[in-house]
Motif scaffolding. Structure first.
Motif, mmCIF file in Angstrom:
data_model
loop_
_atom_site.group_PDB
_atom_site.id
_atom_site.type_symbol
_atom_site.label_atom_id
_atom_site.label_comp_id
_atom_site.label_asym_id
_atom_site.label_seq_id
_atom_site.Cartn_x
_atom_site.Cartn_y
_atom_site.Cartn_z
ATOM 1 N N VAL A 91 0.819 -3.418 9.704
ATOM 2 C CA VAL A 91 -0.335 -2.800 10.372
ATOM 3 C C VAL A 91 -0.555 -1.383 9.838
ATOM 4 N N ALA A 92 0.529 -0.652 9.628
ATOM 5 C CA ALA A 92 0.410 0.726 9.135
ATOM 6 C C ALA A 92 -0.140 0.775 7.720
ATOM 7 N N HIS A 93 0.387 -0.058 6.827
ATOM 8 C CA HIS A 93 -0.025 0.002 5.429
ATOM 9 C C HIS A 93 -1.504 -0.359 5.250
ATOM 10 N N ALA A 94 -1.993 -1.278 6.041
ATOM 11 C CA ALA A 94 -3.357 -1.783 5.835
ATOM 12 C C ALA A 94 -4.408 -1.049 6.646
ATOM 13 N N ARG A 95 -4.013 -0.067 7.449
ATOM 14 C CA ARG A 95 -4.907 0.420 8.498
ATOM 15 C C ARG A 95 -6.087 1.252 8.006
ATOM 16 N N ALA A 96 -5.872 2.118 7.032
ATOM 17 C CA ALA A 96 -6.889 3.123 6.741
ATOM 18 C C ALA A 96 -7.490 2.998 5.351
ATOM 19 N N HIS A 97 -7.222 1.903 4.703
ATOM 20 C CA HIS A 97 -7.621 1.788 3.303
ATOM 21 C C HIS A 97 -8.808 0.839 3.138
ATOM 22 N N THR A 98 -9.633 1.146 2.170
ATOM 23 C CA THR A 98 -10.820 0.333 1.927
ATOM 24 C C THR A 98 -10.716 -0.484 0.652
ATOM 25 N N THR A 99 -9.573 -0.427 -0.025
ATOM 26 C CA THR A 99 -9.353 -1.263 -1.200
ATOM 27 C C THR A 99 -8.065 -2.055 -1.028
ATOM 28 N N TRP A 100 -8.023 -3.219 -1.650
ATOM 29 C CA TRP A 100 -6.852 -4.095 -1.579
ATOM 30 C C TRP A 100 -5.602 -3.414 -2.146
ATOM 31 N N PRO A 101 -5.653 -2.822 -3.348
ATOM 32 C CA PRO A 101 -4.436 -2.186 -3.872
ATOM 33 C C PRO A 101 -3.897 -1.077 -2.973
ATOM 34 N N ALA A 102 -4.785 -0.306 -2.355
ATOM 35 C CA ALA A 102 -4.322 0.788 -1.501
ATOM 36 C C ALA A 102 -3.592 0.277 -0.276
ATOM 37 N N CYS A 103 -3.926 -0.929 0.178
ATOM 38 C CA CYS A 103 -3.208 -1.539 1.302
ATOM 39 C C CYS A 103 -1.844 -2.071 0.870
ATOM 40 N N VAL A 104 -1.827 -2.774 -0.262
ATOM 41 C CA VAL A 104 -0.644 -3.552 -0.659
ATOM 42 C C VAL A 104 0.409 -2.694 -1.362
ATOM 43 N N GLU A 105 -0.017 -1.750 -2.190
ATOM 44 C CA GLU A 105 0.938 -0.995 -2.998
ATOM 45 C C GLU A 105 2.007 -0.272 -2.178
ATOM 46 N N PRO A 106 1.699 0.352 -1.038
ATOM 47 C CA PRO A 106 2.767 0.999 -0.266
ATOM 48 C C PRO A 106 3.846 0.026 0.197
ATOM 49 N N ALA A 107 3.460 -1.193 0.533
ATOM 50 C CA ALA A 107 4.450 -2.192 0.939
ATOM 51 C C ALA A 107 5.360 -2.559 -0.229
ATOM 52 N N VAL A 108 4.776 -2.719 -1.405
ATOM 53 C CA VAL A 108 5.555 -3.075 -2.593
ATOM 54 C C VAL A 108 6.510 -1.942 -2.969
ATOM 55 N N LEU A 109 6.020 -0.718 -2.944
ATOM 56 C CA LEU A 109 6.843 0.439 -3.312
ATOM 57 C C LEU A 109 7.889 0.767 -2.249
ATOM 58 N N GLY A 110 7.710 0.244 -1.038
ATOM 59 C CA GLY A 110 8.665 0.518 0.031
ATOM 60 C C GLY A 110 9.958 -0.253 -0.067
ATOM 61 N N GLY A 111 9.990 -1.291 -0.888
ATOM 62 C CA GLY A 111 11.215 -2.044 -1.106
ATOM 63 C C GLY A 111 11.727 -2.759 0.123
ATOM 64 N N ASP A 112 13.048 -3.012 0.140
ATOM 65 C CA ASP A 112 13.708 -3.780 1.195
ATOM 66 C C ASP A 112 13.077 -5.171 1.260
#
Length: 331
Positions: A253-274
């Motif tokens: 919910v946090a990663h996707a909340r404020a972004h208007t492009t697909w990469p801006a939503c997804v990239e933080p999740a990918v870079l967050g690892g775990d």
């Protein structure tokens, strides 16, 4: 115009495949290996998935849809998931394996009991978008989300998180704003009697009375936990990207909340690892329901990293997903 359900399936699979390379790595290790941005499929999966291959998250989503195409309701879904498991996928969650290995609809309740009622992983949340993709809406969507999740993950935190997520996808697809859509979905979760649905489908019964009692005792607290984590995510907070279901939900919910492009939503999740592939997969479902365009270069190489009855590992997702979605909706 692209079918929003097909678009969401492609979106969650592409996000999952991006996250495959960074799963179980730290953010520091990810940046040291891949740099500060992550815009294309990369090698490095701990389970040997090739660049562009989706993991167990999107595989089980597709398996669920293939189950609906059998026209046997919940039993068809259970049998399809067992067929996926029986083909020896590279990555299977421990609770998912335990639940499906029972070979009965109440396997999820039995596996939860065996865990001492402690296990509340994200293995149901990762694949539950399939229920919305299959065409369920409203009360039927809530009911189906609850019982499909509980086939493997019967903890009320898992069940209510899934009911929220699919209602959220429905609201976003109907062009609700992000925060309003989340509140609509929380209201749907709060007014739905998940325990009754699990009783009706035999997930709770004579053989799982302990699980039923534990669910009833923890039901109110589980709903409160989902509400708190969703609202925390709406404010941008991320506790963890670990495998606990409420951590995954909050992070997505946090990663996707404020972004208007697909990469801006997804990239933080990918870079967050775990557990980045699962968090990214859920983010991808949300971004897909919002209708955000997937970067074109991610679609041609997209595959699932496993084959089982009904799906071949070499199949291109763009070519075969339309029939998967259509079959699920007909079933």
């Amino acid at each position: 115009m692209t079918d929003p359900h097909l678009h969401t399936l492609l979106s969650l699979t592409a996000a999952d495949a991006l996250g495959a390379a960074t799963e179980f790595k730290t953010p520091e290790a990810i940046r040291a290996r891949y740099g500060e941005t992550f815009t294309d499929y990369q090698p490095g999966s701990v389970f040997g998935f090739a660049p562009g291959e989706g993991t167990d998250d999107s595989q089980m989503t597709v398996a669920t849809l293939l189950g609906y195409a059998r026209g046997e309701g919940l039993e068809g879904v259970r049998l399809a998931l067992r067929a996926w498991l029986g083909a020896g996928p590279p990555d299977v969650g421990s609770l998912t394996r335990a639940a499906l290995s029972h070979g009965t609809p109440d396997g999820g309740a039995r596996a939860w009991t065996a865990s001492g009622f402690e296990s509340a992983g994200n293995g149901g949340l990762m694949r539950v978008a399939a229920v919305w993709i299959a065409g369920f809406t409203g009360g039927a969507l809530a009911r189906e989300s609850a019982v499909v999740t509980a086939l493997t993950h019967a903890d009320p935190r898992c069940v209510h998180a899934s009911v929220f997520l699919t209602a959220f996808l429905q609201a976003l697809s109907a062009e609700a704003t992000y925060r309003v859509g989340a509140e609509v979905a929380l209201a749907a979760m709060d007014t739905f009697d998940a325990r009754d649905a699990l009783l009706d489908t035999g997930i709770f019964g004579l053989g799982t009375r302990e699980a039923h009692a534990a669910f009833r005792e923890r039901d109110r607290g589980a709903r409160a936990g989902v509400r708190a984590r969703v609202r925390s995510g709406l404010d941008g907070h991320v506790t963890s990207q670990g495998g606990f279901v409420l951590d995954t939900l909050e992070a997505a919910v946090a990663h996707a909340r404020a972004h208007t492009t697909w990469p801006a939503c997804v990239e933080p999740a990918v870079l967050g690892g775990d557990d980045s592939d699962t968090v990214a997969c859920v983010v991808g479902a949300i971004a897909g329901a919002r209708g955000l365009p997937i970067p074109e270069h991610l679609l041609p190489p997209l595959r699932l990293g496993h084959g089982w009855p009904g799906w071949e590992q070499a199949w291109a997702c763009t070519e075969h997903f339309p029939a998967v979605v259509a079959g699920a909706r007909r079933g």
